[in-house]
Design a protein around this motif. Sequence first.
Motif, PDB file in Angstrom:
ATOM      1  N   THR A   1       9.077   6.095  23.987  1.00  0.00           N
ATOM      2  CA  THR A   1       8.036   5.230  24.538  1.00  0.00           C
ATOM      3  C   THR A   1       8.539   3.781  24.581  1.00  0.00           C
ATOM      4  N   LYS A   2       7.704   2.914  25.130  1.00  0.00           N
ATOM      5  CA  LYS A   2       8.082   1.508  25.236  1.00  0.00           C
ATOM      6  C   LYS A   2       8.290   0.903  23.861  1.00  0.00           C
TER       7      LYS A   2
ATOM      8  N   GLN B   1       8.860   2.459  20.976  1.00  0.00           N
ATOM      9  CA  GLN B   1       9.998   3.075  20.312  1.00  0.00           C
ATOM     10  C   GLN B   1      11.310   2.474  20.801  1.00  0.00           C
TER      11      GLN B   1
END
Length: 291
Positions: A185-186, A188
Amino acid sequence: MNIFHDANHKQILRRRRTDWLLHILFVLATSIGVVALCALLIDIVIDGITRLQPQLFTEFPSRKADKSGMKSALVGTIYMLLIMAPTSFIFGVGAAIYLEEYGKKGRITKLIQLNISTLAGVPSIVYGILGLAIFVRLFALERSLLAGALTMTLLVLPIIIVSAQEAIRAVPRSRRDASFALGATKWQTVSRAVLPSAMPGILTGVILAMSRAIGETAPLIMIGALTYVPFLPNSMMDSFTVIPIQVYNWLSRPQMEFKELAASGIIVLLVLLLLMNFSAILLRNKYQKNV
């Protein structure tokens, strides 16, 4: 052919002569600054070395030079750093992450970026006035340690934001693309790919900002930090003083003994700055090995 060769040879000699003259000029310019700095350091060490005794760190300020110390100023400086460092790191790095990774590139973002860059060069006295208006009067924090730490946080925030942005911007785009390709994800990607690579530059900016903060006097004088504090702050709402203000207080005294105490305070402040920079180097090396 000989004419062309002679002209080319003369041009080469002219360039070498110019390079040599510029080299000498730059060496002289550097030497002037280094010699002046060394002269100041030697003068300070000669004046203050005799006062670097345990009494300087164990005694409170006094009207008598032989009984005076900087215990309250040293502890006040450390307390202010302990409050200011995590606060400025969280807000400064958080703002940099938003501007670089989440904020949409547009006029509003450019306007915010322009204002942050401008604030990084604003004189420190302006932040003192701002801290006086907001923290001392609006929030009624009075002349407390918390008000001083928050005021100094305002001072260093633009510097931390700009340096953190540069560090985040320097991370290669390929790291982000590789993280996204693996399904991250963004957040992460930002927390596990971008920030570890940018952390050495971020820490350098934070430590340099803290180093500037502990040497500032004008903002703390504006919010009413005391020049004579014969006690230790028991809470964040107590009155306080810091090393630069204590040095200023000693320098304002006519007795030569207080001048020597001021020189010893400057030595302590310089040692503290060197320790902070050394810790920054250690942290940078640690994170660079882990990247």
